[in-house]
Design a protein around this motif. Structure first.
Motif, PDB file in Angstrom:
ATOM      1  N   GLU A 195       0.669  -0.990  -0.069  1.00  0.00           N
ATOM      2  CA  GLU A 195      -0.061  -0.123   0.402  1.00  0.00           C
ATOM      3  C   GLU A 195       0.943   1.080   0.016  1.00  0.00           C
ATOM      4  OE1 GLU A 195      -2.951   1.996   0.421  1.00  0.00           O
ATOM      5  OE2 GLU A 195      -3.169   0.590  -0.633  1.00  0.00           O
ATOM      6  N   ASN A 196       2.161   1.472   0.503  1.00  0.00           N
ATOM      7  CA  ASN A 196       2.467   2.509   0.670  1.00  0.00           C
ATOM      8  C   ASN A 196       3.703   2.762  -0.654  1.00  0.00           C
ATOM      9  OD1 ASN A 196       3.789   4.809   2.629  1.00  0.00           O
ATOM     10  ND2 ASN A 196       5.793   3.435   2.214  1.00  0.00           N
ATOM     11  N   ASP A 197       3.473   1.414  -1.383  1.00  0.00           N
ATOM     12  CA  ASP A 197       4.773   1.514  -2.660  1.00  0.00           C
ATOM     13  C   ASP A 197       3.773   2.395  -3.592  1.00  0.00           C
ATOM     14  OD1 ASP A 197       7.017   0.677  -1.269  1.00  0.00           O
ATOM     15  OD2 ASP A 197       6.435  -1.904  -2.061  1.00  0.00           O
ATOM     16  N   ARG A 198       2.186   2.199  -3.477  1.00  0.00           N
ATOM     17  CA  ARG A 198       1.518   2.820  -4.110  1.00  0.00           C
ATOM     18  C   ARG A 198       1.210   3.991  -3.816  1.00  0.00           C
ATOM     19  NH1 ARG A 198      -3.876   3.717  -4.199  1.00  0.00           N
ATOM     20  NH2 ARG A 198      -4.204   3.020  -1.946  1.00  0.00           N
ATOM     21  N   ARG A 199       0.957   4.314  -2.673  1.00  0.00           N
ATOM     22  CA  ARG A 199       0.543   5.335  -2.570  1.00  0.00           C
ATOM     23  C   ARG A 199       1.833   6.015  -3.278  1.00  0.00           C
ATOM     24  NH1 ARG A 199      -1.043   5.656   3.480  1.00  0.00           N
ATOM     25  NH2 ARG A 199       0.611   4.277   3.819  1.00  0.00           N
ATOM     26  N   ILE A 200       3.069   5.624  -3.306  1.00  0.00           N
ATOM     27  CA  ILE A 200       4.945   6.352  -3.285  1.00  0.00           C
ATOM     28  C   ILE A 200       4.426   6.658  -5.284  1.00  0.00           C
ATOM     29  CG2 ILE A 200       7.077   6.739  -4.631  1.00  0.00           C
ATOM     30  CD1 ILE A 200       7.045   5.092  -0.791  1.00  0.00           C
ATOM     31  N   ALA A 201       3.904   5.236  -5.788  1.00  0.00           N
ATOM     32  CA  ALA A 201       3.755   5.733  -6.894  1.00  0.00           C
ATOM     33  C   ALA A 201       2.643   6.451  -7.776  1.00  0.00           C
ATOM     34  CB  ALA A 201       3.591   4.240  -7.546  1.00  0.00           C
ATOM     35  N   GLN A 202       1.541   6.836  -7.003  1.00  0.00           N
ATOM     36  CA  GLN A 202       0.618   7.699  -7.146  1.00  0.00           C
ATOM     37  C   GLN A 202       1.341   9.553  -7.141  1.00  0.00           C
ATOM     38  OE1 GLN A 202      -2.937   7.212  -4.316  1.00  0.00           O
ATOM     39  NE2 GLN A 202      -3.770   5.358  -6.070  1.00  0.00           N
ATOM     40  N   ARG A 244      10.980   3.010   5.504  1.00  0.00           N
ATOM     41  CA  ARG A 244      11.905   2.441   6.914  1.00  0.00           C
ATOM     42  C   ARG A 244      10.979   1.512   8.211  1.00  0.00           C
ATOM     43  NH1 ARG A 244      13.783   6.834   6.517  1.00  0.00           N
ATOM     44  NH2 ARG A 244      13.482   7.734   8.512  1.00  0.00           N
ATOM     45  N   LEU A 245      10.132   2.532   8.449  1.00  0.00           N
ATOM     46  CA  LEU A 245       9.086   1.366  10.117  1.00  0.00           C
ATOM     47  C   LEU A 245       9.649  -0.334   9.242  1.00  0.00           C
ATOM     48  CD1 LEU A 245       7.356   3.596  11.630  1.00  0.00           C
ATOM     49  CD2 LEU A 245       9.431   3.348  12.002  1.00  0.00           C
ATOM     50  N   ILE A 246       8.150   0.041   8.644  1.00  0.00           N
ATOM     51  CA  ILE A 246       7.847  -1.088   7.577  1.00  0.00           C
ATOM     52  C   ILE A 246       8.722  -2.145   7.456  1.00  0.00           C
ATOM     53  CG2 ILE A 246       7.089  -2.625   6.601  1.00  0.00           C
ATOM     54  CD1 ILE A 246       5.234  -0.164   5.334  1.00  0.00           C
ATOM     55  N   GLY A 247      10.026  -1.915   6.949  1.00  0.00           N
ATOM     56  CA  GLY A 247      11.631  -2.728   6.905  1.00  0.00           C
ATOM     57  C   GLY A 247      12.837  -3.138   8.133  1.00  0.00           C
ATOM     58  N   GLN A 248      11.849  -2.144   9.248  1.00  0.00           N
ATOM     59  CA  GLN A 248      12.687  -2.424  10.164  1.00  0.00           C
ATOM     60  C   GLN A 248      11.726  -3.529  11.094  1.00  0.00           C
ATOM     61  OE1 GLN A 248      12.703   1.172  12.579  1.00  0.00           O
ATOM     62  NE2 GLN A 248      14.372   2.199  11.395  1.00  0.00           N
ATOM     63  N   GLU A 249      10.670  -3.385  10.969  1.00  0.00           N
ATOM     64  CA  GLU A 249       9.971  -3.983  11.841  1.00  0.00           C
ATOM     65  C   GLU A 249       9.999  -6.196  10.521  1.00  0.00           C
ATOM     66  OE1 GLU A 249       5.620  -3.143  12.996  1.00  0.00           O
ATOM     67  OE2 GLU A 249       5.849  -1.553  12.135  1.00  0.00           O
ATOM     68  N   ILE A 250       9.534  -5.960   9.978  1.00  0.00           N
ATOM     69  CA  ILE A 250      10.406  -6.887   9.085  1.00  0.00           C
ATOM     70  C   ILE A 250      11.519  -7.556   9.579  1.00  0.00           C
ATOM     71  CG2 ILE A 250      10.503  -8.073   6.332  1.00  0.00           C
ATOM     72  CD1 ILE A 250       8.456  -5.921   5.366  1.00  0.00           C
ATOM     73  N   ASP A 251      12.886  -7.079   8.843  1.00  0.00           N
ATOM     74  CA  ASP A 251      14.126  -7.534   9.790  1.00  0.00           C
ATOM     75  C   ASP A 251      13.878  -7.748  11.419  1.00  0.00           C
ATOM     76  OD1 ASP A 251      14.522  -6.592   7.247  1.00  0.00           O
ATOM     77  OD2 ASP A 251      15.684  -5.191   7.503  1.00  0.00           O
TER      78      ASP A 251
END
Length: 366
Positions: A195-202, A244-251
């Motif tokens: 969803e975040n990538d979609r908003r960045i693309a928009q 960045r927050l999402i990536g940190q939680e996944i990591d």
């Protein structure tokens, strides 16, 4: 005699035999139902010179504490499966068979497990069979089996009774479930990431055009462009921060998964070392010289998690630093050659430590 008469007589004979057997069975059953248990006899089928883990007195004590009715009870009222289960639930009992004979004697035949060694390390005091079945040492038990002492941490919890392989597999399975649960925790994060990538693309596609039909001036258009740029900059920072927050939680979840996988590997390696220890003790016990020469086995777990052992021999005052259990046969051959060619001439009291951990050499320290 005609064939019909012969068949008739044979049929009548078999009917009489069947009736007699049925009558005898019913009579025996009536007699048995009225009989009481008069005696209790317990036999340990495999007692040997190595010692006995279970005695008839101990079994009588178990039965007495359980309150199971035996002597003086009607034969048919004795709960034989419960008696067998009561005895067999002790880890050092391999099997128990109970039955009542026609004389009214309750007979219990017990087969005990045959330990290969006794493990007294890291708070554990258990016997281990050659098949890898472990059970806590009964109080007051003393079998003539090799004793392994030291700081070695075995791959099963204190007080465990059962197959070590099954215990390790069960724990590995629980770890796998935790890894799968952590993977499921990533799914909402993946959705947020998409969803975040979609908003960045928009946001990248947002454009404004000059409104000619409203006779928009160049200055007004430039102001709107500047406002859009500021808005896009704020949103871009927000989306990047969210990414960045999402990536940190996944990591973080991935690191926890990796820690669990590392636990699985360490547990499997610990079991492999445990199996090597059993094989090593079997090899010592199968050799007449080493069986009498090795008095004690001291095992320890190194900081790297490997199993190393020292041997305390009967001859001399030295300790043999055996190290890891790989190439055990080669190390024993090397030690035997040193005994014959070295200590036999120098003297058995000369050294404090004999180290076999180095390739093709024996290092001695006084």
């Amino acid at each position: 005699m005609s064939r019909t008469l012969r068949y008739t007589l044979l049929t009548l004979l078999w009917v009489l035999v069947g009736g007699y057997l049925l009558f005898a069975a019913l009579s025996a059953r009536r007699a048995r139902s009225g009989r009481l248990v008069e005696r209790l006899e317990i036999e340990v089928a495999d007692s040997s010179s190595r010692g006995c883990l279970v005695s008839s007195a101990r079994v009588r004590e178990w039965i007495g504490r359980s309150g199971t009715a035996t002597i003086g009870t009607a034969v048919d009222a004795v709960d034989l499966p419960a008696l067998e289960g009561l005895i067999a639930r002790n880890g050092f009992v391999s099997s128990a068979v109970a039955y009542v004979d026609y004389a009214g004697t309750l007979r219990i035949t017990i087969t005990q497990r045959q330990p290969l060694l006794r493990l007294r390390t890291d708070g554990v005091d258990s016997y281990v069979t050659a098949e890898g079945y472990v059970f806590p040492a009964p109080k007051g038990s003393s079998l003539y089996v090799p004793v392994v002492t030291g700081s070695y941490a075995p791959p099963f919890p204190k007080g465990h009774a059962g197959s070590v392989r099954e215990c390790v597999d069960a724990e590995i399975g629980r770890i796998a479930e935790r890894i799968a649960a952590l993977e499921k925790e990533k799914y909402p994060l993946y959705q947020r990431e998409i969803e975040n990538d979609r908003r960045i693309a928009q946001l990248r596609r947002r454009r404004i055009k000059r409104q000619w039909w409203r006779f928009e001036s160049a200055g007004d258009f430039e102001r709107r462009v500047a406002e859009l740029r500021r808005e896009k900059a704020i949103l871009r920072r927000s989306y990047r921060y969210e990414a960045r927050l999402i990536g940190q939680e996944i990591d973080a979840l991935a690191r926890r998964q990796e820690q669990e996988r590392l636990r699985q590997k360490k547990l499997e390696k610990s079991y492999e070392d445990f199996a090597k220890l059993l094989t090593f003790v079997e090899s010592v016990e199968s050799d007449a010289f080493w069986r009498s020469e090795v008095v004690q086995i001291v095992a320890r777990t190194t900081p790297a998690g490997a199993l190393e052992i020292d041997l305390v021999p009967r001859s001399g005052r030295h300790t043999v630093r055996f190290g890891r259990l790989e190439d055990a046969e080669r190390k024993f051959d090397k030690l035997m050659r040193f005994y014959r060619g070295g200590l036999s001439r120098i003297g058995w009291e000369e050294f404090r430590t004999i180290d076999l951990r180095y390739n093709d050499q024996v290092v001695c320290r006084k």
